[in-house]
Design an enzyme around this catalytic site. Structure first.
Site, PDB file in Angstrom:
ATOM      1  N   GLU A   1      16.488 -19.413  58.094  1.00 25.39           N
ATOM      2  CA  GLU A   1      17.014 -18.272  58.847  1.00 25.39           C
ATOM      3  C   GLU A   1      15.947 -17.302  59.333  1.00 25.39           C
ATOM      4  O   GLU A   1      16.084 -16.697  60.372  1.00 25.39           O
ATOM      5  CB  GLU A   1      18.036 -17.525  57.992  1.00 25.39           C
ATOM      6  CG  GLU A   1      19.312 -18.323  57.841  1.00 25.39           C
ATOM      7  CD  GLU A   1      20.341 -17.628  56.977  1.00 25.39           C
ATOM      8  OE1 GLU A   1      19.952 -16.780  56.158  1.00 25.39           O
ATOM      9  OE2 GLU A   1      21.519 -17.958  57.129  1.00 25.39           O
TER      10      GLU A   1
ATOM     11  N   GLU B   1      23.608  18.149  39.217  1.00 26.49           N
ATOM     12  CA  GLU B   1      24.222  19.240  39.965  1.00 26.49           C
ATOM     13  C   GLU B   1      23.231  20.290  40.434  1.00 26.49           C
ATOM     14  O   GLU B   1      23.510  21.007  41.375  1.00 26.49           O
ATOM     15  CB  GLU B   1      25.321  19.894  39.124  1.00 26.49           C
ATOM     16  CG  GLU B   1      26.594  19.060  39.150  1.00 26.49           C
ATOM     17  CD  GLU B   1      27.705  19.617  38.309  1.00 26.49           C
ATOM     18  OE1 GLU B   1      27.473  20.589  37.588  1.00 26.49           O
ATOM     19  OE2 GLU B   1      28.808  19.062  38.383  1.00 26.49           O
TER      20      GLU B   1
END
Lengths: 563, 114
Positions: free
Chosen positions: A68, A308
Site C-alpha cells: 500500500e 482541572e
C-alpha cells in the site's frame, strides 16, 4: 529450515511494550500471524515495530513487503516513532519491497500464478537473511489481480511456503463486514489472530487490541487498550496485575500534623491509596498539596496529575495558603502532568499516566481530581481504569492520593465507585450553619490502623491547613463563628462561676474574721472579769487575816490567857 | 538488456505515430509448461501481427530474481509491453489471443497502419 520440535511452542518476541506479556512470550515462531482491523487502527505500525525491534533488539533481520505504501512513505511514517528505517535498510537489517498492483495496466489472458511474488519475497529474505516477514496488506492483490480463485489458492500456497521457510510472519488485513478480514484471510492464517480496534465513544477514541486466537498457547483473552505514542506501540496495561503487592508498615506523613495524629500519629501507610473526596471548594487540593510538599521535603519525588488546573495555577493558589511548591519543582522533585480529561480516552490517559510514572519513578502520586475521568468514560470503564491504576501503584509501592469531587448528598458513595479500592478515605464536607459555610474533615475509613472517629474543623490559614476540634456540646456540633460564639459564651459562664466562688470564699473569710473578733472580745471581757474577781478574792482574804491579827492583838492587850 | 532507441524520433513531430519497434518482455520462472505455452502463444501472435517490428526479451526470474521488482512483477507469466507507452501488463498464459491483442493495443496499431 523449519525445526520440528515437540516442546512448547517457540515464541518470537515482538519487543512491543505489553504485547509479549499478553502473548505469553511473543508471536508463534516460524508461523504466520494475522493482524486485522479497520483502516487507521495501527496495523502497519504494529507490523513495522515488530520488524524494527526484531532487527534492533533481537538480531533478527526482517523483510517488509508493502502493498500500500512505498518505501519512502513508510520511512516517513515510522520516523515519527523514532525508527530509522533508511538506516536499517542501509545496514542490511531490514529490506523493504514495495509491491504495486495497478489494476488499470493489467490484462488477464488465462491462468497465472504468483511465482513472481514468491521470487521477490525469497530474494528479499535472502538479501538480509530475514527471520521476520511482514506482508502489508496482502489483500490489495484482490483488487489488482483478476481471478480471485487463483489468488486464494496462491495465497494458501504462499503461507505454506512461508511456514516452510521458518520465518515469523505478520500479515495485515483490513477488517471486513461480518468477518475479520475482507477476503477471509483468517481461513488461511489460523495460528494466531490479533484484532485491532479503534472505537469512538462520545467523541473520544480508544484503541483496543484483542488476541482472537492463538493456537497452541495461552494468551490474555480480554480487550486491551493500546496507544501509539512517541516511542511506538504499547499495549497497556499488562494483564491485570492482581493483588500480589506487599503491604508495608512504613508510614508517610500527610503533611498536616493534626491529621497525622488522627491517623494514629504517623500518617498514611506507604504504598497505600488515599481518597480525599468532597464537594467543590472544600480544600481537597490543599490537602493534596500538603501531602506533596511533605514528600518533597523528605526528598522524595512526587508526581501530580492535574486535570482541572494548570501547574502554575496550582503553584500560585497553594502559595496563598503558605505552601510553596516551586522550589520542589525547580529541584526536580515535583513534576506536574496537566491534561484536560476530554483530551484522550480513558485508556490513553491511563497509558500516559503509567508511562509518566515509569519514567519519573515517584514515591508519591496525586491525581487531582480523579473524578474528572467520568467525563472521558462511563462508570464501569472508570472503575476498571482506576483499579488498574491502583494496582499498578501498589505494586510499585507508590503512595497515591486521589482527589474526588462529589456532588450533592451522596457524600459517602463517590462518583467513581472506587471507594472499595481505597485504604484511607478522608471526606471533606462543608457544614452550612448559622449563615456561614465551614469545612469539616471526617475520617471515613483507614484500613489497618487506629484512627480517630472525631470530626475536625478544617481551617485554611495562610500557614496551611489546620485542623481544629469542633465544638461538641449540648447545643450540637458547632463550627466556625458559631463555635467561637459558643466558646465565648462558655468562657463568660466560666468566669461568672469563678467570680461567684471567689465571692463566697471572701464571705466565708469575713465571717471567720468576725467570729474570731467576737471570740477575742469575749475573751477580753472574761479576762477583765477574772482579774476583778481575783482582786476581790485577794482583798477578802487580806481582810480576813487582818481581822485575825487584830483579835490576837486585842487578847494580848487584855492579858488573856496564853493559849 | 541492450540499449535501444525506442522512440525512432519522427522528424515530422507526429507524436501519435506508432513506433516501428515494439519492446516486449516476458517474465517467467523456470521452464514450466505454462511459461512455455505463454512463450509459444506470444511468439505466434507477434509473428502474425508485428512481424519483425518487435523485440522480445524473456526474463527468467529464477535466474535474475532482482529484476522482478523493477517491472513490479507478481504474477507469472507476465508479458510487459514497455514500448510503445503506456506500459501494459498482460498476465496469464496468453491463451486468449483476442485479449492479448487488446492488451497490446495491437488492434489500434494495425488500424493505423492500414
Amino acid at each position: 529450515m523449519n525445526k520440528m520440535t515437540l516442546g512448547p511452542l517457540e515464541k518470537c518476541p515482538t519487543g512491543i511494550e505489553g504485547l509479549d506479556e499478553l502473548l505469553n512470550g511473543g508471536l508463534p515462531r516460524g508461523r504466520p500471524t494475522l493482524v486485522c482491523g479497520s483502516a487507521g487502527c495501527g496495523k502497519t505500525l504494529l507490523a513495522m515495530e515488530f520488524l524494527v525491534r526484531g532487527a534492533v533488539e533481537f538480531g533478527e533481520p526482517g523483510v517488509f513487503m508493502a502493498f500500500e505504501e512505498n518505501g519512502q512513505e513508510l520511512a516517513q511514517n515510522v520516523a515519527s516513532l523514532g525508527f530509522d528505517l533508511p538506516g536499517l535498510i542501509a545496514a542490511k537489517k531490514v529490506a523493504v519491497d514495495f509491491v504495486s498492483v495497478a489494476r488499470e495496466e493489467i490484462e488477464a489472458t488465462g491462468e497465472y500464478d504468483l511465482e513472481g511474488l514468491f521470487i521477490r519475497l525469497d530474494h528479499a529474505i535472502n538479501s538480509v537473511g530475514a527471520k521476520r516477514v511482514v506482508l502489508d496488506t496482502v489483500e490489495s492483490l484482490f483488487s489488482g489481480l483478476p481471478h480471485p480463485m487463483i489468488l486464494r489458492g496462491e495465497l494458501r500456497r504462499l503461507f505454506r511456503w512461508l511456514k516452510e521457510r521458518g520465518v515469523t510472519v505478520i500479515i495485515t488485513g483490513e477488517r471486513g463486514e461480518g468477518s475479520l478480514t475482507r477476503q477471509g484471510l483468517e481461513e488461511y492464517v489460523s495460528d494466531c489472530v490479533i484484532l485491532l480496534d479503534h472505537r469512538i465513544v462520545e467523541q473520544i477514541s480508544t484503541r483496543r487490541l484483542r488476541v482472537v486466537k492463538y493456537r497452541g498457547s495461552t494468551h490474555g483473552t480480554n480487550e486491551y487498550p493500546f496507544l501509539i505514542g512517541e516511542k511506538g506501540f504499547s499495549v497497556l496495561p499488562i494483564t491485570s496485575l492482581g493483588l500480589q503487592h506487599v503491604a508495608r508498615n512504613e508510614r508517610v506523613s500527610t503533611g498536616v500534623p493534626r491529621l497525622d495524629a488522627m491517623l494514629g500519629g504517623n500518617g498514611y501507610y506507604r504504598g497505600s491509596t488515599v481518597l480525599v473526596s468532597g464537594t467543590a471548594g472544600c480544600g481537597k487540593t490543599s490537602l493534596a498539596a500538603h501531602f506533596v510538599d511533605a514528600a518533597c521535603a523528605r526528598g522524595e519525588r512526587a508526581l501530580l496529575f492535574a486535570f482541572e488546573e494548570s501547574p502554575s495555577q496550582i503553584v500560585r493558589n497553594m502559595r496563598s495558603i503558605g505552601i510553596d511548591l516551586q522550589p520542589a519543582v525547580d529541584a526536580g522533585l515535583l513534576q506536574f502532568h496537566a491534561a484536560r480529561p476530554a483530551m484522550h480516552g480513558l485508556e490513553m490517559h491511563l497509558a500516559a499516566m503509567l508511562r509518566a510514572i515509569d519514567e519519573f519513578e515517584p514515591a508519591v502520586v496525586v491525581v487531582d481530581p480523579a473524578s474528572a475521568f467520568v467525563v472521558a468514560g462511563n462508570d464501569y470503564d472508570v472503575k476498571a481504569m482506576m483499579m488498574r491504576l491502583v494496582d499498578y501503584l501498589k505494586t510499585k509501592g507508590i503512595t497515591a492520593l486521589f482527589c474526588a469531587l462529589t456532588a450533592g448528598e451522596q457524600l459517602e458513595s463517590s462518583d467513581l465507585a472506587i471507594s472499595s479500592l481505597i485504604d484511607t478515605w478522608l471526606l471533606l464536607r462543608v457544614i452550612d450553619l448559622a449563615g456561614e459555610r465551614n469545612r469539616a474533615l471526617y475520617l471515613l475509613k483507614s484500613r489497618g490502623m487506629w484512627h480517630s472517629n472525631q470530626i475536625r474543623e478544617f481551617v485554611l490559614t495562610d500557614q496551611g491547613v489546620d485542623l481544629v476540634d469542633v465544638y461538641v456540646g449540648p447545643a450540637g456540633v458547632l463550627t466556625g463563628s458559631g463555635r467561637m460564639a459558643q466558646e465565648a459564651a462558655e468562657k463568660a459562664a466560666t468566669l461568672a462561676r469563678q467570680q461567684e466562688i471567689g465571692r463566697r470564699r471572701r464571705d466565708l473569710e469575713r465571717k471567720r474574721l468576725a467570729l474570731e473578733a467576737q471570740i477575742a472580745a469575749l475573751r477580753v471581757a472574761f479576762e477583765a472579769e477574772e482579774a476583778e474577781l481575783e482582786e476581790a478574792i485577794r482583798q477578802g482574804e487580806d481582810r480576813e487575816s487582818v481581822l485575825v491579827e487584830d483579835r490576837v492583838d486585842m487578847a494580848r492587850l487584855r492579858h488573856a490567857d496564853q493559849v | 538488456m541492450a540499449a535501444k532507441d525506442p522512440f525512432n524520433s519522427p522528424s515530422d513531430g507526429q507524436r501519435t505515430a506508432p513506433p516501428t519497434i515494439w519492446e516486449l518482455r516476458l517474465y517467467v520462472a523456470g521452464r514450466t509448461p505454462r511459461s512455455l505455452t505463454a512463450f509459444a502463444n506470444l511468439k505466434a501472435i507477434c509473428e502474425e501481427n508485428l512481424g519483425g517490428r518487435y523485440t522480445l526479451e524473456v526474463i527468467d526470474l529464477l535466474e535474475n530474481p532482482q529484476l522482478a521488482a523493477g517491472d513490479q512483477i507478481l504474477a507469472i507469466p507476465t508479458l510487459v509491453r514497455r514500448l510503445p507507452p503506456p506500459v501494459r501488463k498482460i498476465i496469464g498464459d496468453l491463451s486468449n489471443t483476442e485479449r492479448v491483442l487488446v492488451g497490446l493495443d495491437l488492434r489500434t496499431a494495425r488500424a493505423v497502419e492500414e
